[in-house]
Design an enzyme around this catalytic site. Structure first.
Site, PDB file in Angstrom:
ATOM      1  N   SER A   1      32.418   1.064  -0.882  1.00  0.00           N
ATOM      2  CA  SER A   1      32.656   0.560   0.458  1.00  0.00           C
ATOM      3  C   SER A   1      32.906   1.738   1.385  1.00  0.00           C
ATOM      4  CB  SER A   1      33.882  -0.332   0.451  1.00  0.00           C
ATOM      5  OG  SER A   1      33.804  -1.222  -0.617  1.00  0.00           O
TER       6      SER A   1
ATOM      7  N   PRO B   1      24.768   3.318   1.691  1.00  0.00           N
ATOM      8  CA  PRO B   1      25.936   2.879   2.435  1.00  0.00           C
ATOM      9  C   PRO B   1      26.523   1.595   1.874  1.00  0.00           C
ATOM     10  CG  PRO B   1      23.964   2.371   3.636  1.00  0.00           C
ATOM     11  CD  PRO B   1      23.528   3.105   2.417  1.00  0.00           C
TER      12      PRO B   1
ATOM     13  N   HIS C   1      28.546  -0.810   3.666  1.00  0.00           N
ATOM     14  CA  HIS C   1      29.017  -1.965   4.420  1.00  0.00           C
ATOM     15  C   HIS C   1      28.055  -3.140   4.369  1.00  0.00           C
ATOM     16  CE1 HIS C   1      27.823   1.490   6.594  1.00  0.00           C
ATOM     17  NE2 HIS C   1      27.397   0.808   7.606  1.00  0.00           N
TER      18      HIS C   1
ATOM     19  N   LYS D   1      40.159   8.366  -5.870  1.00  0.00           N
ATOM     20  CA  LYS D   1      41.421   8.547  -5.127  1.00  0.00           C
ATOM     21  C   LYS D   1      42.628   8.365  -6.043  1.00  0.00           C
ATOM     22  CE  LYS D   1      39.272   7.305  -0.747  1.00  0.00           C
ATOM     23  NZ  LYS D   1      39.423   6.785   0.606  1.00  0.00           N
TER      24      LYS D   1
ATOM     25  N   GLY E   1      -0.724 -28.907  27.369  1.00  0.00           N
ATOM     26  CA  GLY E   1      -1.193 -29.225  28.711  1.00  0.00           C
ATOM     27  C   GLY E   1      -2.171 -28.196  29.256  1.00  0.00           C
TER      28      GLY E   1
ATOM     29  N   SER F   1      -0.765 -23.986  18.188  1.00  0.00           N
ATOM     30  CA  SER F   1      -0.746 -22.839  17.251  1.00  0.00           C
ATOM     31  C   SER F   1      -0.248 -21.560  17.918  1.00  0.00           C
ATOM     32  CB  SER F   1      -2.120 -22.627  16.612  1.00  0.00           C
ATOM     33  OG  SER F   1      -3.160 -22.669  17.551  1.00  0.00           O
TER      34      SER F   1
END
Lengths: 642, 301
Positions: free
Chosen positions: A39, A119, A121, A173, A483, A554
């Site tokens: 993280s 990464p 996150h 850590k 239309g 379409s």
């Protein structure tokens, strides 16, 4: 930690003493690719910086710059901030986070390493899957103060999903929890329980401090209770999974046909499994033809044997049909061939998956059109729960069925016996309009129906049917706003064709929705399915020799392109009925614009749903410049080639 | 006998795979050839990728007219040996304005190299260009894809890169867009040197030490390669035993004092040295932090 002022370079003594001997040793090193995941603030970049630093991959000038940077923008006070070595792009330095996949290199006495820094996150699942796809090993970082987090589960799940077998749980850590053994053991136990749930039975846990260097390369005096390997020792000795490719049957997807002159025809590719020798019997897939290997040609001379992981050029004894996309395989163990599959898909684009839309699918050297069904379920990457899903958004992972427009050679990404077939089981999906890579996937297996439903050969050909009618089949595909005048003009066109004894059929949007497509609504997904069905019907009618006229809004380029691809070359005629929105809205024949403006009608094209203007239609009818009659004349002239 | 491939064998196979994918999936590729050691390796890999055919694309040298003489010599020979067409492009405007590294500073690189490259790619309508950059050279390169997309104006958007999974490369692009491909992304400087040694690849002799005339400027040792080099007051070229770790425009490329005259000695020195490779290039120092990333966004290779 080491004294920054006097960095200790652990230079290999052999370099100075006998460089040739050193080089010879280095030349025989193997390679390990791994990823680090954690993280934000778990200390990933710091750990990688530490590995680079400890393996003396940081030069003095870089160190000087690092020291200056550490003081200026670092987050470690006066101490050296290793993360700054790794966080490359200026934008992310400002934000203080890593935003993409970065690759780092270092070499020790035993191995060369390539590290994908991915990464951690939430919004970046795609980056981790990307980094993990080429990795042999994953280092999952946990902050010793925080323990197993939701992110830890996600990273482990993703690593397992792409088939990484070697998992290292780096409890980082440790210095901040005073190297407390029980804190460490609690985390390892927590993780073991979770890992078992997602099928990770084996992992290596190591207590470290990337910041202080404990158990990274040197055994730490602070953790006397730990007797396992340091992180570096483990990375240097773990078995590389690439070796498993050698045990497989021979397979090589053909990249390029090498034809320097009439006397040489070679097939170039990267061998994805097994070994091959001249004289070996091979089968070309999907065609199924067999031949024998004549020679294995390389710049450095012909080889007596080649193996998984090598790029070579192979010549065959026979003039068999073989080109880019074919797979040359051991004759008795070829890959499978199918056009319908179940797969796990990771979505990687801002624009969500549109079930039914046609994407490019690239698998090995094969590129085909493919569309996905609505997912059977999506996976919550935090809880591993299966969720009902109609689509897949950015970073979503789901299981869905997919169909390709022609059969492809493939293998399950993960075999039942656990063998990984990354090359013939992994694919990417590419948006046909933006050309972005929007998804990646792993094939599970071919659907049975694809194996059992075969094309019935018809004795009366489409050419015979069209010839009897004395006409060339066409699909006149009218597209334009509601239309704009599509139906009106289409009707006039059909009347003229009828008068000239041409066999035509008009498929009208409103009418089709009363029958064939009455189960469909107006969401993007339903609109795509609506067009797909009409396209298939139109194609069948051209097989019957008819001139088909269709009138559908379409609105999406991709679907019009899909129908164009379904049709025979030159049979699809895109007719853009170009009426400005203001004009169509003013006409408002059916009163729909009024309803849409009032909010009573959702997803109305031109109001709250986009219309993608054709870029190169065969015909563009500007209804502000010509009458419906004139338009019909113009279209008929075009169709009949006058 | 099947055995574990070495890291160099793996890197070679990966690079060849990349080069072949480009040829199979793009219309008009070209290989940028700078005559340096990385280019030499990339060219060698291209020869291997297509043997016995010659590589089916030309070489392009975006010339600044300020390269070392020895580089021009090897350039012409290497193209001939490979049986490839060599295209040399010089920015006409830079030539007319007499842009040079002595008077124009960063403008020199900008006009000759960045602009010159864009002009050349536009002139020949190349939709794919191989480059010899490595991820270990510089931090912004560590994040660049192997297939790196450029807008019609040749800009790079680091935040909008396509994910690259397994060894599947997406080469689809719109008209006008182009791709820069870096087949040796995953090679390190040591890998390059070892590969040169193992494959006996010819490189510019300037990589090996010899007595050469130099002056010392702004802390860099600059070789006086021809008479165009203006000498400042009091500057007298002196013969020193030097070599180069990277090669570019001679007035911008710093030499190192060295006695390393063989490949083994060069590698030994490289491994024992304590400064990184690009340090000898004045070009990276222009704009301080993040300067290479900025250059790349503007279209520098």
């Amino acid at each position: 930690m080491n004294d920054v002022q006097n960095p200790i370079y652990k230079t290999d003594a052999l370099i100075a003493e006998d460089i040739d001997k050193y080089l010879d040793a280095h030349q025989h090193k193997t390679m390990l690719r791994f990823i680090t995941c954690g993280s934000v603030d778990d200390g990933k970049s710091t750990l990688i910086g530490r590995l680079l630093y400890d393996s003396k991959m940081i030069f003095e000038d870089q160190l000087e710059a690092l020291q200056a940077d550490s003081k200026r923008v670092g987050t470690q006070g006066q101490e050296i901030d290793f993360a700054l070595l790794v966080d490359g792009l200026a934008a992310e330095r400002e934000q203080g986070i890593t935003i993409d996949v970065a690759y780092r290199f270092f070499t020790t006495e035993k191995r060369k390493f390539i590290v994908a820094d991915t990464p951690g996150h939430e919004q970046y699942t795609r980056n981790m899957v990307t980094g993990a796809s080429t990795a042999d090993l994953a280092v999952i970082l946990i902050d010793a103060r925080k323990g197993v987090l939701v992110q830890t589960r996600r990273h482990s799940y993703l690593a397992q999903l792409v088939g990484i077998r070697n998992i290292v749980l780096a409890v980082n850590k440790m210095d901040l929890v005073d190297y407390d053994q029980s804190a460490y053991l609690d985390i390892v136990q927590d993780y073991r329980e979770f890992a078992a749930q997602i099928g990770i039975t084996d992992f290596t846990a190591i207590p470290i401090s990337g910041f202080k260097g404990d158990n990274v390369t040197d055994r730490s005096a602070n953790t006397p209770w730990y007797d396992g390997p340091t992180l570096m020792e483990h990375l240097e000795s773990v078995e590389v999974s690439a070796d498993a490719d050698l045990a497989k049957p021979f397979r090589m997807p053909v990249q390029w046909v090498n034809r320097p002159n009439l006397d040489f025809r070679g097939f170039s590719g990267l061998i994805s499994g097994g070994t091959v020798k001249p004289g070996d019997a091979v089968r070309i897939v999907p065609s199924g033809k067999t031949s024998t290997v004549k020679s294995i040609v390389t710049f450095d001379g012909d080889l007596t044997e080649a193996q998984a992981g090598q790029s070579v050029t192979i010549t065959l004894d026979d003039e068999v049909d073989c080109s880019r996309g074919s797979v040359i395989a051991a004759a008795d163990s070829p890959p499978q061939v199918a056009d319908q599959f179940e797969a796990t898909v990771v979505w990687m684009a801002d624009e969500a998956l549109l079930p039914g839309r046609s994407y490019w699918l690239k698998l090995a050297t094969q590129t085909v059109s493919a569309s996905l069904q609505a997912p059977k379920y999506a996976v919550d990457v935090n809880t591993m729960e299966h969720l009902a899903a109609k689509t897949l958004d950015l970073n979503a992972i789901g299981v869905a069925e997919l169909v390709t427009d022609k059969p492809i050679a493939f293998l399950p990404y993960k075999d039942e016996d656990g063998t990984l077939n990354k090359t013939l089981g992994g694919f990417i999906l590419i948006d046909k309009i933006t050309n972005q890579t929007v998804g990646a996937g792993m094939l599970h297996f071919a659907l049975r129906r694809s194996q059992n439903v075969h094309w019935q050969a018809l004795d009366i050909t489409r050419e015979a049917r069209a010839g009897m009618k004395n006409q060339e089949p066409k699909v006149l595909w009218f597209t334009g706003l509601s239309g704009s005048g599509k139906s009106t003009i289409a009707n006039l066109v059909e009347k003229r064709l009828h008068r000239m004894n041409r066999h035509s059929f008009l498929l009208d949007g409103d009418n089709v929705r009363h029958g064939l497509n009455k189960d469909l609504g107006f969401t993007d997904t339903d609109r795509i399915e609506n067009i797909r069905r009409v396209g298939e019907v139109a194609r069948l009618m051209t097989d019957a020799g008819l001139i088909v006229v269709t009138a559908f809004i379409s609105p999406f380029r991709a679907e019009r392109e899909m129908v164009r691809q379904m049709c025979a070359e030159g049979e699809f005629v895109e007719v853009f009925i170009d009426t400005p929105l203001s004009v169509a809205e003013e006409r408002d024949v059916k009163g729909l614009y009024k309803k849409a403006r009032a909010g009573d009608l959702k997803n109305f094209t031109g109001i709250d749903s986009p219309y993608e203007v054709p870029e190169a239609p065969e015909l563009r009818i500007d209804t502000t410049k010509m009458t419906a009659e004139e338009a019909a004349d113009r279209i008929v002239e075009y169709v009949l080639g006058w | 006998m099947a055995r574990a491939l070495t890291h160099l064998e793996r890197l070679e196979a990966e690079s060849i795979h990349i080069i072949r994918e480009v040829v199979a999936e793009t219309d008009n590729p070209v290989m940028l050839y700078s005559v340096g050691k990385d280019s030499a390796v990339m060219l060698h890999l291209a020869k291997k990728a297509f043997y016995p055919s010659p590589p089916p694309f030309p070489l392009l040298h975006v010339d600044t007219t300020w390269k070392f003489k020895a580089m021009y010599d090897l350039r012409d020979k290497a193209a001939k040996d490979a049986g490839m067409e060599l295209l040399v492009y010089q920015n006409e405007e830079a030539k007319e304005r007499g842009i040079n590294p002595f008077d124009h500073g960063p403008l020199h690189t900008d006009m000759w190299k960045t602009e010159g490259l864009k002009q050349a790619l536009n002139l020949y309508n190349f939709d794919a260009a191989f480059g010899g950059a490595r991820r270990d050279e510089e931090k912004s390169r560590a994040k660049e894809r192997v297939f790196s997309f450029r807008s019609a104006s040749h800009g790079w958007d680091p935040k909008n890169q396509r994910p690259e999974l397994w060894n599947l490369y997406n080469a689809k692009k719109a008209k006008g867009e182009s791709i820069r491909i870096f087949p040796i992304s995953n090679w390190t400087e040591l890998d390059i040197w070892q590969y040169i040694q193992l494959n006996k690849i010819e490189i510019v002799p300037l990589y090996f030490s010899a007595p050469r005339p130099v002056v010392e400027r702004d802390g860099l040792l600059i070789m006086v390669d021809d008479e165009r080099m203006p000498l400042k007051d009091g500057e007298v070229p002196e013969m020193r035993s030097i070599r180069f770790r990277t090669l570019g425009c001679y007035p911008l490329t710093g030499a190192v004092e060295s006695e390393a005259a063989t490949l083994s000695e060069v590698i030994q020195e490289m491994l024992l040295t304590t400064t990184s490779e690009r340090q000898g290039r004045a070009i990276d120092k222009d704009a301080g932090d993040g300067s290479m990333e900025k250059k790349k966004q503007e279209g520098y290779f």
